[in-house]
Design an enzyme around this catalytic site. Structure first.
Site, PDB file in Angstrom:
ATOM      1  N   ASP A   1       0.815  -1.215   0.000  1.00 23.15           N
ATOM      2  CA  ASP A   1       0.000   0.000   0.000  1.00 23.15           C
ATOM      3  C   ASP A   1       0.850   1.266   0.000  1.00 23.15           C
ATOM      4  O   ASP A   1       2.070   1.213   0.153  1.00 23.15           O
ATOM      5  CB  ASP A   1      -0.950  -0.001   1.218  1.00 23.15           C
ATOM      6  CG  ASP A   1      -0.244  -0.362   2.532  1.00 23.15           C
ATOM      7  OD1 ASP A   1       0.995  -0.427   2.549  1.00 23.15           O
ATOM      8  OD2 ASP A   1      -0.946  -0.568   3.535  1.00 23.15           O
TER       9      ASP A   1
ATOM     10  N   ASN B   1      -7.131  -2.723  14.904  1.00 24.33           N
ATOM     11  CA  ASN B   1      -8.513  -3.135  14.632  1.00 24.33           C
ATOM     12  C   ASN B   1      -8.590  -4.338  13.687  1.00 24.33           C
ATOM     13  O   ASN B   1      -9.649  -4.658  13.162  1.00 24.33           O
ATOM     14  CB  ASN B   1      -9.297  -1.947  14.042  1.00 24.33           C
ATOM     15  CG  ASN B   1      -8.656  -1.390  12.771  1.00 24.33           C
ATOM     16  OD1 ASN B   1      -7.727  -1.985  12.226  1.00 24.33           O
ATOM     17  ND2 ASN B   1      -9.159  -0.258  12.288  1.00 24.33           N
TER      18      ASN B   1
ATOM     19  N   HIS C   1      -6.927  -4.580  10.821  1.00 21.61           N
ATOM     20  CA  HIS C   1      -6.764  -4.285   9.392  1.00 21.61           C
ATOM     21  C   HIS C   1      -5.456  -4.856   8.863  1.00 21.61           C
ATOM     22  O   HIS C   1      -4.476  -4.983   9.597  1.00 21.61           O
ATOM     23  CB  HIS C   1      -6.915  -2.787   9.079  1.00 21.61           C
ATOM     24  CG  HIS C   1      -5.759  -1.906   9.407  1.00 21.61           C
ATOM     25  ND1 HIS C   1      -5.835  -0.889  10.344  1.00 21.61           N
ATOM     26  CD2 HIS C   1      -4.497  -1.830   8.909  1.00 21.61           C
ATOM     27  CE1 HIS C   1      -4.682  -0.245  10.403  1.00 21.61           C
ATOM     28  NE2 HIS C   1      -3.842  -0.794   9.540  1.00 21.61           N
TER      29      HIS C   1
ATOM     30  N   GLU D   1      -9.549  -1.651   5.958  1.00 17.84           N
ATOM     31  CA  GLU D   1     -10.149  -1.385   7.268  1.00 17.84           C
ATOM     32  C   GLU D   1     -11.369  -2.286   7.491  1.00 17.84           C
ATOM     33  O   GLU D   1     -11.891  -2.878   6.543  1.00 17.84           O
ATOM     34  CB  GLU D   1     -10.582   0.091   7.320  1.00 17.84           C
ATOM     35  CG  GLU D   1      -9.429   1.092   7.171  1.00 17.84           C
ATOM     36  CD  GLU D   1      -8.611   1.277   8.460  1.00 17.84           C
ATOM     37  OE1 GLU D   1      -8.678   0.405   9.348  1.00 17.84           O
ATOM     38  OE2 GLU D   1      -7.918   2.301   8.562  1.00 17.84           O
TER      39      GLU D   1
HETATM   40  C1  GLP Z   1      -0.366   0.599   8.565  1.00 19.87           C
HETATM   41  C2  GLP Z   1      -0.025  -0.280   7.375  1.00 19.87           C
HETATM   42  C3  GLP Z   1      -0.198  -1.752   7.699  1.00 19.87           C
HETATM   43  C4  GLP Z   1       0.498  -2.074   9.001  1.00 19.87           C
HETATM   44  C5  GLP Z   1      -0.088  -1.237  10.116  1.00 19.87           C
HETATM   45  C6  GLP Z   1       0.533  -1.521  11.463  1.00 19.87           C
HETATM   46  O1  GLP Z   1      -1.730   0.808   8.678  1.00 19.87           O
HETATM   47  N1  GLP Z   1      -0.810   0.046   6.229  1.00 19.87           N
HETATM   48  O2  GLP Z   1       0.318  -2.527   6.630  1.00 19.87           O
HETATM   49  O3  GLP Z   1       0.363  -3.445   9.283  1.00 19.87           O
HETATM   50  O4  GLP Z   1       0.126   0.132   9.797  1.00 19.87           O
HETATM   51  O5  GLP Z   1       1.749  -0.872  11.610  1.00 19.87           O
HETATM   52  P1  GLP Z   1       2.752  -1.074  12.797  1.00 19.87           P
HETATM   53  O6  GLP Z   1       3.526  -2.316  12.480  1.00 19.87           O
HETATM   54  O7  GLP Z   1       3.630   0.130  12.784  1.00 19.87           O
HETATM   55  O8  GLP Z   1       1.962  -1.210  14.045  1.00 19.87           O
END
Ligand code: GLP
Length: 242
Positions: A70, A138, A140, A145
């Protein structure tokens, strides 16, 4: 449902090494490989460990292809909060992967609809051997989402307030966090042959609980992975509440 395998690592470092080892072994086996990559703080340690292993072994990456999950809409690659920038900093700058084999959605593309359709078509053409995933609190995955259609392909998404707030720690102020992103869809992610899901830290315990509860619902995007035959969940002890 428990058709996934969980590797119960101890520390964050152990979790990162477990993931790096699985990917490294697969890369050693097959020179022509397609790797799906994730951003966020969770996979940072894995990128460090994997780059180190690859460089120590002098592995030839000339036939490696990568696809990122993404990107924020409106941030270009020079923006230090873009996922382009993240990937360059944590992984690509340390390795010799042909530029043309590296694929990340362009969040500043003039025609975002064409961008997402072309991306999906390329994934269909090349395939993804291993897809790495982190997870949001959450549940995702990528930027899908809660409520995202299980049949979704690569698409433009609206971020939830919770995700904007979580990700604001990387930005100067919450107003700077983009409210939209482009992301592989849930169906896109399911096309990968193998999926590695990393869950780390006590703030993700709830997300792990949501996943292992086994309930399959669009309210919990990660729960779609129960419909995939080859998921490896790697957790650290904090994420398991131990
Ligand atoms: C973002 C990314 C996800 C990732 C999430 C959690 O929303 N789009 O791909 O898994 O953050 O990030 P973190 O590992 O920093 O908690």
């Amino acid at each position: 449902m428990t058709n996934f395998k969980e590797i119960k690592a101890n520390t964050y470092e152990d979790m990162s090494n477990e993931a790096a080892t699985i990917i490294f072994d697969a890369l050693k086996e097959s020179k022509q490989f397609s790797l799906g990559l994730a951003t966020g703080s969770t996979p940072e340690g894995m990128y460090d460990a994997l780059a180190k292993k690859i460089n120590e072994a002098n592995l030839d990456l000339s036939e490696l292809t990568t696809f990122n999950l993404d990107e924020y809409v409106g941030l270009d690659e020079s923006n230090d909060q873009s996922y382009h920038y993240f990937m360059e900093k944590h992984f690509f700058s340390k390795l010799d992967i042909p530029q043309e084999n590296v694929h990340i959605l362009d969040g500043v593309a003039e025609d975002l609809q064409k961008e997402v359709e072309d991306y999906e078509a390329l994934i269909d053409e090349v395939g993804i051997d291993i897809q790495v995933l982190g997870i949001g609190r959450n549940g995702h995955i990528a930027f899908n989402e809660p409520g995202t259609d299980f049949n979704s392909l690569t698409h433009k998404v609206q971020l939830t307030d919770e995700t904007i707030e979580d990700n604001s720690r990387f930005f100067e102020s919450i107003e700077d966090v983009p409210t939209e992103a482009v992301s592989m869809g849930l169906q896109t992610i399911m096309k990968a042959k193998t999926i590695i899901l990393l869950i780390s830290g006590d703030n993700k315990k709830n997300a792990r609980d949501l996943f292992i509860s086994g309930e399959i619902t669009e309210d919990i995007p990660v729960s779609i992975l129960h419909n995939h035959d080859n998921v490896i969940l790697i957790t650290d002890s904090a994420a398991r509440g131990e």
